[in-house]
Design a protein around this motif. Structure first.
Motif, PDB file in Angstrom:
ATOM      1  N   GLU A  14      16.360 -21.294 -31.441  1.00 49.45           N
ATOM      2  CA  GLU A  14      16.443 -22.752 -31.456  1.00 49.45           C
ATOM      3  C   GLU A  14      16.666 -23.400 -30.096  1.00 49.45           C
ATOM      4  O   GLU A  14      16.492 -24.611 -29.961  1.00 49.45           O
ATOM      5  N   LEU A  15      17.067 -22.645 -29.088  1.00 51.19           N
ATOM      6  CA  LEU A  15      17.507 -23.230 -27.828  1.00 51.19           C
ATOM      7  C   LEU A  15      16.556 -22.886 -26.699  1.00 51.19           C
ATOM      8  O   LEU A  15      16.140 -21.739 -26.557  1.00 51.19           O
ATOM      9  N   THR A 123      29.289 -27.779 -33.992  1.00 49.16           N
ATOM     10  CA  THR A 123      28.646 -26.473 -33.859  1.00 49.16           C
ATOM     11  C   THR A 123      28.576 -26.112 -32.383  1.00 49.16           C
ATOM     12  O   THR A 123      28.239 -26.956 -31.546  1.00 49.16           O
ATOM     13  N   ASP A 125      26.570 -24.260 -29.593  1.00 43.53           N
ATOM     14  CA  ASP A 125      25.183 -23.832 -29.453  1.00 43.53           C
ATOM     15  C   ASP A 125      25.059 -22.326 -29.248  1.00 43.53           C
ATOM     16  O   ASP A 125      24.260 -21.659 -29.908  1.00 43.53           O
ATOM     17  N   ARG A 149      28.539 -18.022 -37.677  1.00 44.23           N
ATOM     18  CA  ARG A 149      27.184 -18.575 -37.670  1.00 44.23           C
ATOM     19  C   ARG A 149      26.756 -18.980 -39.079  1.00 44.23           C
ATOM     20  O   ARG A 149      26.162 -20.045 -39.280  1.00 44.23           O
ATOM     21  N   GLY A 152      27.925 -22.276 -40.084  1.00 40.87           N
ATOM     22  CA  GLY A 152      27.410 -23.408 -39.327  1.00 40.87           C
ATOM     23  C   GLY A 152      28.220 -23.768 -38.106  1.00 40.87           C
ATOM     24  O   GLY A 152      27.978 -24.818 -37.492  1.00 40.87           O
ATOM     25  N   LYS A 153      29.160 -22.921 -37.718  1.00 42.96           N
ATOM     26  CA  LYS A 153      30.000 -23.226 -36.567  1.00 42.96           C
ATOM     27  C   LYS A 153      29.435 -22.674 -35.262  1.00 42.96           C
ATOM     28  O   LYS A 153      29.872 -23.065 -34.178  1.00 42.96           O
ATOM     29  N   ARG A 155      25.567 -21.465 -33.443  1.00 36.67           N
ATOM     30  CA  ARG A 155      24.116 -21.473 -33.610  1.00 36.67           C
ATOM     31  C   ARG A 155      23.491 -20.143 -33.177  1.00 36.67           C
ATOM     32  O   ARG A 155      22.609 -19.627 -33.839  1.00 36.67           O
ATOM     33  N   ALA A 156      23.913 -19.593 -32.061  1.00 35.41           N
ATOM     34  CA  ALA A 156      23.374 -18.332 -31.551  1.00 35.41           C
ATOM     35  C   ALA A 156      24.525 -17.495 -31.021  1.00 35.41           C
ATOM     36  O   ALA A 156      25.564 -18.020 -30.610  1.00 35.41           O
TER      37      ALA A 156
END
Length: 289
Positions: A14-15, A123, A125, A149, A152-153, A155-156
Motif C-alpha cells: 500500500e505504501l 493506524t 503506516d 495489523r 487495523g493498528k 499497515r505494514a
C-alpha cells in the motif's frame, strides 16, 4: 528538489515513497536520550523535510524515549496525507545510544498503543520490530505485530537490526515490507541482507549517524568525487546509498537545520556508474584519519 533523480520505492502493498526519508533518532538529546537542545528547531527540521518532498518519516518509541515521536506528531499536524510514518517497538532506551531488547508480545502491544497516542494516528503506516530479543522467539514477537495489523493498528510490518537468517525466519511468519539496518559507505556489515532485499523487492532503510559526515581526505575517492561535483563528502555518500541498490531508502536525520539543508543537496546529485563503482570498491580509503 529534483526527486526524479532518486525515484520512489514500494513499501509493502500500500505504501510508496520517494527514496530519501527522514530519520528521527537524532531529534533528541545526546545518545538519543532526553530532549534536544532546541525542540522548536527540531520540529522545524521535520516540517522542512516534508515541505521539500520527503514522504517517509521514521522514528521509534525508544528515541528519547518517546520524545522523537512527540516532536514528529507536532511537526506533521498539518502535513499532506501522503507522508508515511514509520515507528518501531521492541527496545528499551538505557541512554548513551544503548538499548535493551524486549520482544515480548505484551510489551509490543503496549508499545504500539503508546506510539499511536503520541503520533496522533489511528493506524501506523509501517511498524518495525526494533530488535530481535534473544529471550523471546522471533515468531512470537512477529505474531504480536501480525495481530496488530489484523486489528487495523498497523499497515505494514518491518524488521530492524537483523541478519539474513533472521530475515528468512521472519518471512515464514508474515510478509516483511522493510528491513532497517545501519549501513553506509564505510559500514557494510549488512551487504548480504541488502542483497536479499534487492533480489526480493523488500525496502532497505539504511540509517547512519549525522556525525558520520565522512570528512574525506582530498586525495581519497570520496574527496575527489565530492570535489568534482562541487558537493560535500556527506552529500556524495548519501547519493551513493541511493545508487547502491534500487530498494534503498536512506534515512538521514538531524535536529540542526543547516545539516538538513546539506542532506537535501544530495537529492539532485547524479553520480556516474564509474563513480558509484569506485566508491564501493575503495570505501576503506574514504575518510581521513
Amino acid at each position: 528538489m529534483d526527486w526524479k533523480v532518486v525515484g520512489s520505492m514500494q513499501i509493502g502493498p500500500e505504501l510508496r515513497v520517494r527514496r530519501i526519508g527522514f530519520g528521527g533518532a537524532w531529534l533528541t538529546g545526546p545518545g538519543t536520550f532526553g530532549p534536544p537542545p532546541d525542540p522548536a528547531a527540531a520540529t522545524a527540521v521535520v516540517r522542512r523535510a516534508v515541505e521539500a518532498g520527503v514522504q517517509l518519516v521514521d522514528t521509534a518509541d525508544c528515541y528519547g524515549p518517546e520524545i522523537s515521536e512527540t516532536l514528529i506528531a507536532e511537526a506533521l499536524a498539518d502535513c499532506p496525507d501522503d507522508v508515511v510514518v514509520s515507528t518501531k517497538g521492541g527496545r528499551i532506551a538505557l541512554g548513551g545510544n544503548t538499548w535493551r531488547a524486549d520482544g515480548r508480545p505484551e510489551h509490543l502491544r503496549q508499545a504500539c498503543e503508546g506510539s499511536l497516542r503520541r503520533l496522533r494516528r489511528e493506524t501506523i503506516d509501517l511498524y518495525q520490530l526494533n530488535a530481535v530479543d534473544p529471550a523471546v522467539p522471533l515468531e512470537e514477537s512477529l505474531g504480536a505485530l501480525v495481530e496488530l495489523r489484523a486489528a487495523g493498528k498497523v499497515r505494514a510490518i518491518g524488521l530492524c537490526n537483523v541478519g539474513v537468517a533472521e530475515l528468512a525466519r521472519a518471512r515464514l511468519v508474515t510478509d516483511i515490507a522493510s528491513v532497517q539496518d545501519r549501513y553506509d559507505l564505510l559500514t557494510r556489515d549488512h551487504d548480504d541482507v541488502l542483497e536479499v532485499c534487492a533480489d526480493d523487492g523488500i525496502a532497505f532503510l539504511p540509517w547512519f549517524p549525522p556525525a558520520n559526515e565522512l570528512r574525506a581526505a582530498r586525495d581519497s575517492a570520496l574527496g575527489r568525487i565530492a570535489s568534482r561535483h562541487g558537493a560535500s563528502p556527506a552529500q556524495v555518500a548519501l547519493a551513493w546509498l541511493v545508487r547502491r541498490a534500487p530498494v534503498t531508502v536512506p534515512l538521514p536525520g538531524t535536529s540542526h537545520p543547516a545539516w538538513w539543508e546539506e542532506d537535501l543537496g544530495a537529492v539532485g546529485l547524479r553520480l556516474s556508474e564509474p563513480e558509484v563503482a569506485e566508491l564501493g570498491e575503495r570505501a576503506g580509503e574514504a575518510a581521513s584519519a
